[in-house]
Enzyme design. Structure first.
Site, PDB file in Angstrom:
ATOM      1  N   HIS A 204       0.873  -1.178   0.000  1.00 53.06           N
ATOM      2  CA  HIS A 204       0.000   0.000   0.000  1.00 53.06           C
ATOM      3  C   HIS A 204       0.909   1.227   0.000  1.00 53.06           C
ATOM      4  O   HIS A 204       1.959   1.211   0.663  1.00 53.06           O
ATOM      5  CB  HIS A 204      -0.856   0.075   1.282  1.00 53.06           C
ATOM      6  CG  HIS A 204      -2.124  -0.717   1.253  1.00 53.06           C
ATOM      7  ND1 HIS A 204      -2.590  -1.413   2.349  1.00 53.06           N
ATOM      8  CD2 HIS A 204      -3.048  -0.905   0.274  1.00 53.06           C
ATOM      9  CE1 HIS A 204      -3.738  -2.006   2.044  1.00 53.06           C
ATOM     10  NE2 HIS A 204      -4.042  -1.713   0.798  1.00 53.06           N
ATOM     11  N   CYS A 308      -2.222   2.942   8.941  1.00 48.33           N
ATOM     12  CA  CYS A 308      -3.217   1.967   8.460  1.00 48.33           C
ATOM     13  C   CYS A 308      -4.474   1.987   9.331  1.00 48.33           C
ATOM     14  O   CYS A 308      -5.561   1.672   8.855  1.00 48.33           O
ATOM     15  CB  CYS A 308      -2.647   0.552   8.494  1.00 48.33           C
ATOM     16  SG  CYS A 308      -1.258   0.299   7.398  1.00 48.33           S
TER      17      CYS A 308
HETATM   18  N1  ARG Z   1      -3.753  -7.120   6.522  1.00 50.90           N
HETATM   19  C1  ARG Z   1      -4.143  -5.929   5.853  1.00 50.90           C
HETATM   20  C2  ARG Z   1      -4.055  -6.126   4.340  1.00 50.90           C
HETATM   21  O1  ARG Z   1      -3.158  -6.762   3.869  1.00 50.90           O
HETATM   22  C3  ARG Z   1      -3.301  -4.781   6.285  1.00 50.90           C
HETATM   23  C4  ARG Z   1      -3.755  -3.462   5.747  1.00 50.90           C
HETATM   24  C5  ARG Z   1      -2.896  -2.331   6.144  1.00 50.90           C
HETATM   25  N2  ARG Z   1      -3.455  -1.086   5.785  1.00 50.90           N
HETATM   26  C6  ARG Z   1      -2.807  -0.076   5.196  1.00 50.90           C
HETATM   27  N3  ARG Z   1      -3.428   1.042   5.043  1.00 50.90           N
HETATM   28  N4  ARG Z   1      -1.604  -0.208   4.710  1.00 50.90           N
HETATM   29  O2  ARG Z   1      -4.883  -5.649   3.601  1.00 50.90           O
END
Ligand code: ARG
Length: 345
Positions: A204, A308
C-alpha cells in the site's frame, strides 16, 4: 505577529498556542479521524508478506495499543470517530483502507481480496450515516462504494493539491480514473499522481510514503508539501516523478520502512508513528516535527501500523461553490496501459 493573528489560527483545544505554533514554522492543525477498534483483529489469512498465521495475536494488547493511539490523537485535540467493528472481518481495524474523503466527499473502498471485501460495504454505510449526521461538513456527501478495486487511503494520500495514488499492488489504475471523475478532483484543483509500487512488502502507498506537511500546515497556502518515502518501493519512473515533485523530501531507508516508519500520520507538527521506527523519528525531528511514538507491535502482525489504523476525514468546511479552476487532470507515470487516456498531462 500580533496576538490577534495568532488567535485567528485554529487553536487546538487543550493544547497551548505556544506548543501549537513552533518557531520552526510547524503548526498542528486539528484533524478528524475515523478508527475501528481491533475487537475482532486476528491473523487468520495471509494477504501480505508480514502476515503469519502461526504467530498468535494478543487481543488485549492489540486493543491497548490501539487505545493508546486514539488517546494520543485526542490528547492533541484531534477528533476521533469510531466505526463498529464487524465479526469475521479481522482486518477492519485498518480503517485507512475503508475509503477516501476529499472536501467532505467520501468514496468507500472496494477490496482486492475476498477476505476483506465485506469491509467496503461496512465503511460505505458508515460514510452514509456520517454524511447525513453532518460529520462530513456542510455539503458533505457519501458516494457509496468504488466500482473499481480501490483500497482507500491505504493507496491515496492527499498532499496539498496532489492526490498521490499507489498502483500495482491493490488499487488499480482504473480506480484512479474513477476517483478523478467521481470525486471531481479537477474542479477542486486536485491532480491525481499515479505512483507504481514494486515491492510486495510495501503493498500500500501508506507503507512506502508519508505526507508530513500538506503545504497548508504552516499557514501559507503556497508552501510545497513535505513527504517522506522509500525510493526503492517505487518503479523507476515513479521515483523520478517523486524526485521532481518533492526535491526536499525525507528519504527513508530500508530499516525505516521495515519498522513501518513511513506508516505515519502528521498533524503538521506532531508525527504519530510506530515506536519501533527510531530512525524515522530522528529524521522527522531534524525537520522540525515532534515525533509521537506509539507501541504497535500487535497490529503490525497484520502488516499495518499507525497510519493503516487511521482514516482522515476531511469535512467540507464551507458549502460547495461552483469553481472555475482549470482542469489539471491525471499525471500517470506508467507508460503502457493508456491509463488516464486523454487525461495525462
Ligand atoms: N492485513 C491488511 C491487508 O493486507 C493490512 C492493511 C494495512 N493497511 C494499510 N493502510 N496499509 O490488507
Amino acid at each position: 505577529m500580533r496576538t490577534s493573528d495568532l488567535r485567528a489560527r485554529p487553536a487546538l483545544p487543550g493544547v497551548g498556542l505556544a506548543r501549537t505554533l513552533r518557531p520552526g514554522g510547524r503548526t498542528a492543525r486539528p484533524r478528524t479521524f475515523l478508527m475501528c477498534p481491533p475487537t475482532h483483529f486476528d491473523v487468520v489469512y495471509e494477504i501480505n508478506p508480514w502476515m503469519d498465521r502461526t504467530v498468535p495475536v494478543d487481543a488485549a494488547r492489540a486493543l491497548a495499543q490501539w487505545r493508546a493511539l486514539r488517546e494520543a490523537y485526542e490528547r492533541h485535540g484531534h477528533t476521533v470517530h469510531v466505526i463498529d467493528p464487524e465479526p469475521g472481518l479481522p482486518d477492519m481495524v485498518y480503517a485507512a483502507n475503508g475509503g477516501v474523503v476529499v472536501d467532505g466527499v467520501a468514496l468507500a473502498a472496494r477490496f482486492l481480496h475476498a477476505q476483506r471485501r465485506a469491509e467496503g460495504a461496512a465503511y460505505a454505510r458508515w460514510f452514509d450515516a456520517a454524511a447525513r449526521a453532518g460529520v462530513l461538513g456542510p455539503g458533505g456527501a457519501a458516494l457509496g462504494q468504488a466500482d473499481e478495486v480501490d483500497e482507500g487511503e491505504g493507496d491515496l494520500l492527499l498532499a496539498g493539491p496532489l492526490l498521490l495514488a499507489g498502483a500495482g499492488m491493490r488499487t488499480t489504475r482504473a480506480a484512479h480514473r474513477e476517483l478523478d471523475r467521481r470525486l471531481g478532483l479537477a474542479a477542486r484543483g486536485v491532480t491525481l499522481v499515479t505512483l507504481d509500487l514494486v515491492d510486495p512488502r510495501y503493498y500500500h502507498l501508506d507503507t512506502a510514503l508519508a505526507v508530513l506537511d500538506d503545504g497548508r500546515d504552516d499557514g501559507r497556502d503556497d508552501a510545497p508539501p513535505l513527504i517522506a518515502y522509500l525510493p526503492e518501493a517505487f518503479a523507476p519512473k515513479s521515483r523520478e516523478t517523486l524526485r521532481d515533485l518533492f526535491p526536499d523530501a525525507i528519504l527513508a531507508d530500508a530499516a525505516d520502512a521495515a519498522a513501518f516508519g513511513l506508516n505515519a500520520v502528521s498533524d503538521g507538527l506532531h508525527v504519530y508513528l510506530d515506536a519501533a521506527a527510531t530512525g524515522m523519528r530522528a529524521k522527522v525531528r531534524e525537520r522540525g516535527f515532534e515525533p509521537v511514538g506509539v507501541e504497535f507491535d500487535e497490529l503490525r502482525k497484520g502488516g499495518g501500523s499507525v497510519k493503516c489504523c487511521t482514516l482522515t476525514l476531511r469535512p467540507a468546511l464551507v458549502e460547495p461553490v461552483e469553481t472555475t479552476a482549470p482542469r489539471v487532470g491525471v499525471v500517470s507515470t506508467g507508460s503502457t496501459t493508456g491509463a488516464a487516456a486523454g487525461l495525462e498531462v
